[in-house]
Design a protein around this motif. Sequence first.
Motif, PDB file in Angstrom:
ATOM      1  N   ALA A 145       0.839  -1.195   0.000  1.00 24.94           N
ATOM      2  CA  ALA A 145       0.000   0.000   0.000  1.00 24.94           C
ATOM      3  C   ALA A 145       0.878   1.250   0.000  1.00 24.94           C
ATOM      4  O   ALA A 145       1.904   1.301   0.706  1.00 24.94           O
ATOM      5  CB  ALA A 145      -0.916  -0.002   1.210  1.00 24.94           C
ATOM      6  N   GLY A 146       0.508   2.213  -0.811  1.00 23.95           N
ATOM      7  CA  GLY A 146       1.294   3.423  -0.969  1.00 23.95           C
ATOM      8  C   GLY A 146       2.283   3.371  -2.114  1.00 23.95           C
ATOM      9  O   GLY A 146       2.859   4.394  -2.498  1.00 23.95           O
ATOM     10  N   GLY A 147       2.476   2.196  -2.661  1.00 17.55           N
ATOM     11  CA  GLY A 147       3.421   2.030  -3.753  1.00 17.55           C
ATOM     12  C   GLY A 147       2.828   2.375  -5.102  1.00 17.55           C
ATOM     13  O   GLY A 147       1.687   2.835  -5.202  1.00 17.55           O
ATOM     14  N   SER A 148       3.625   2.141  -6.149  1.00 15.31           N
ATOM     15  CA  SER A 148       3.228   2.489  -7.514  1.00 15.31           C
ATOM     16  C   SER A 148       3.476   1.326  -8.457  1.00 15.31           C
ATOM     17  O   SER A 148       4.363   0.490  -8.217  1.00 15.31           O
ATOM     18  CB  SER A 148       4.027   3.701  -7.995  1.00 15.31           C
ATOM     19  OG  SER A 148       3.777   4.829  -7.203  1.00 15.31           O
TER      20      SER A 148
ATOM     21  N   PHE B 244      -4.310   7.895 -10.637  1.00 14.50           N
ATOM     22  CA  PHE B 244      -4.004   7.132 -11.848  1.00 14.50           C
ATOM     23  C   PHE B 244      -3.842   8.074 -13.040  1.00 14.50           C
ATOM     24  O   PHE B 244      -4.540   9.084 -13.146  1.00 14.50           O
ATOM     25  CB  PHE B 244      -5.126   6.139 -12.150  1.00 14.50           C
ATOM     26  CG  PHE B 244      -5.209   4.963 -11.207  1.00 14.50           C
ATOM     27  CD1 PHE B 244      -4.542   4.952  -9.988  1.00 14.50           C
ATOM     28  CD2 PHE B 244      -5.974   3.866 -11.551  1.00 14.50           C
ATOM     29  CE1 PHE B 244      -4.627   3.872  -9.132  1.00 14.50           C
ATOM     30  CE2 PHE B 244      -6.072   2.763 -10.708  1.00 14.50           C
ATOM     31  CZ  PHE B 244      -5.394   2.773  -9.490  1.00 14.50           C
ATOM     32  N   THR B 245      -2.937   7.713 -13.946  1.00 11.15           N
ATOM     33  CA  THR B 245      -2.725   8.493 -15.160  1.00 11.15           C
ATOM     34  C   THR B 245      -2.625   7.559 -16.361  1.00 11.15           C
ATOM     35  O   THR B 245      -1.830   6.614 -16.346  1.00 11.15           O
ATOM     36  CB  THR B 245      -1.434   9.321 -15.072  1.00 11.15           C
ATOM     37  OG1 THR B 245      -1.507  10.190 -13.929  1.00 11.15           O
ATOM     38  CG2 THR B 245      -1.250  10.170 -16.322  1.00 11.15           C
TER      39      THR B 245
ATOM     40  N   LEU C 296      -0.844   2.755 -17.953  1.00  6.12           N
ATOM     41  CA  LEU C 296      -1.611   3.205 -16.799  1.00  6.12           C
ATOM     42  C   LEU C 296      -0.644   3.314 -15.633  1.00  6.12           C
ATOM     43  O   LEU C 296      -0.141   2.298 -15.140  1.00  6.12           O
ATOM     44  CB  LEU C 296      -2.750   2.234 -16.458  1.00  6.12           C
ATOM     45  CG  LEU C 296      -3.646   2.690 -15.324  1.00  6.12           C
ATOM     46  CD1 LEU C 296      -4.475   3.910 -15.765  1.00  6.12           C
ATOM     47  CD2 LEU C 296      -4.576   1.567 -14.866  1.00  6.12           C
ATOM     48  N   GLU C 297      -0.385   4.545 -15.245  1.00  6.53           N
ATOM     49  CA  GLU C 297       0.469   4.811 -14.095  1.00  6.53           C
ATOM     50  C   GLU C 297      -0.411   4.869 -12.869  1.00  6.53           C
ATOM     51  O   GLU C 297      -1.370   5.659 -12.823  1.00  6.53           O
ATOM     52  CB  GLU C 297       1.205   6.133 -14.284  1.00  6.53           C
ATOM     53  CG  GLU C 297       2.217   6.436 -13.207  1.00  6.53           C
ATOM     54  CD  GLU C 297       3.516   5.660 -13.384  1.00  6.53           C
ATOM     55  OE1 GLU C 297       3.897   5.381 -14.531  1.00  6.53           O
ATOM     56  OE2 GLU C 297       4.136   5.339 -12.360  1.00  6.53           O
ATOM     57  N   MET C 298      -0.103   4.054 -11.878  1.00  2.56           N
ATOM     58  CA  MET C 298      -0.925   3.970 -10.673  1.00  2.56           C
ATOM     59  C   MET C 298      -0.055   4.313  -9.460  1.00  2.56           C
ATOM     60  O   MET C 298       0.952   3.639  -9.219  1.00  2.56           O
ATOM     61  CB  MET C 298      -1.513   2.567 -10.519  1.00  2.56           C
ATOM     62  CG  MET C 298      -2.302   2.104 -11.736  1.00  2.56           C
ATOM     63  SD  MET C 298      -3.100   0.502 -11.508  1.00  2.56           S
ATOM     64  CE  MET C 298      -1.669  -0.559 -11.349  1.00  2.56           C
ATOM     65  N   ASN C 299      -0.450   5.330  -8.738  1.00  2.00           N
ATOM     66  CA  ASN C 299       0.299   5.786  -7.568  1.00  2.00           C
ATOM     67  C   ASN C 299      -0.546   5.695  -6.306  1.00  2.00           C
ATOM     68  O   ASN C 299      -1.779   5.594  -6.381  1.00  2.00           O
ATOM     69  CB  ASN C 299       0.755   7.234  -7.787  1.00  2.00           C
ATOM     70  CG  ASN C 299       1.674   7.382  -8.981  1.00  2.00           C
ATOM     71  OD1 ASN C 299       2.627   6.628  -9.127  1.00  2.00           O
ATOM     72  ND2 ASN C 299       1.390   8.354  -9.839  1.00  2.00           N
ATOM     73  N   SER C 300       0.130   5.733  -5.184  1.00  2.00           N
ATOM     74  CA  SER C 300      -0.553   5.686  -3.879  1.00  2.00           C
ATOM     75  C   SER C 300      -1.567   4.548  -3.842  1.00  2.00           C
ATOM     76  O   SER C 300      -2.724   4.746  -3.460  1.00  2.00           O
ATOM     77  CB  SER C 300      -1.237   7.029  -3.593  1.00  2.00           C
ATOM     78  OG  SER C 300      -0.300   8.081  -3.617  1.00  2.00           O
TER      79      SER C 300
ATOM     80  N   ASP D 237      -7.517  -1.374  -4.525  1.00  2.00           N
ATOM     81  CA  ASP D 237      -7.158  -1.350  -5.939  1.00  2.00           C
ATOM     82  C   ASP D 237      -6.832  -2.757  -6.465  1.00  2.00           C
ATOM     83  O   ASP D 237      -6.607  -2.931  -7.668  1.00  2.00           O
ATOM     84  CB  ASP D 237      -5.950  -0.443  -6.179  1.00  2.00           C
ATOM     85  CG  ASP D 237      -6.264   1.013  -5.917  1.00  2.00           C
ATOM     86  OD1 ASP D 237      -5.397   1.701  -5.326  1.00  2.00           O
ATOM     87  OD2 ASP D 237      -7.360   1.472  -6.285  1.00  2.00           O
ATOM     88  N   THR D 238      -6.788  -3.718  -5.576  1.00  2.00           N
ATOM     89  CA  THR D 238      -6.509  -5.086  -5.977  1.00  2.00           C
ATOM     90  C   THR D 238      -7.571  -5.590  -6.942  1.00  2.00           C
ATOM     91  O   THR D 238      -8.766  -5.548  -6.654  1.00  2.00           O
ATOM     92  CB  THR D 238      -6.444  -6.002  -4.747  1.00  2.00           C
ATOM     93  OG1 THR D 238      -5.335  -5.608  -3.930  1.00  2.00           O
ATOM     94  CG2 THR D 238      -6.280  -7.459  -5.154  1.00  2.00           C
TER      95      THR D 238
END
Length: 121
Positions: free
Chosen positions: A14-17, A68-69, A81-85, A90-91
């Motif tokens: 959690a908190g990762g990217s 997300f970007t 798809l860049e996923m942060n935090s 989100d699983t």
Amino acid sequence: QVQLVESGGGLVQAGGSLRLSCVSSGLTFSTNTMGWFRQAPGKGREFVASISLRGGSTSYADSLKDRFTISRENAKTTVYLEMNSLKPEDTAVYYCAQGNWGTSPYRYSYWGQGTQVTVSS
């Protein structure tokens, strides 16, 4: 034959990217909207993000737009798809899709096989 191949999923705290990639082949990439959806166990397929033909327009699920970007490189027929935090919620299995602009999965004709993203708490 259209083929979409996702990669980049995995296990993250959690908190990762994570950065997901999807390579498209067999269809003119630059003439189609690309989208990302996800599906958690026991739930329906959920819209995550989409990007227009040349990347000028993007759309996000309201709950994800701050983290997300989505982006695309037409020369590489690839969408990202860049996923942060990341959060445990989100699983899911994340799917790449190619088709027409919209948030409904019915707007997309072609789908990848999915890549698993697991976020541990």
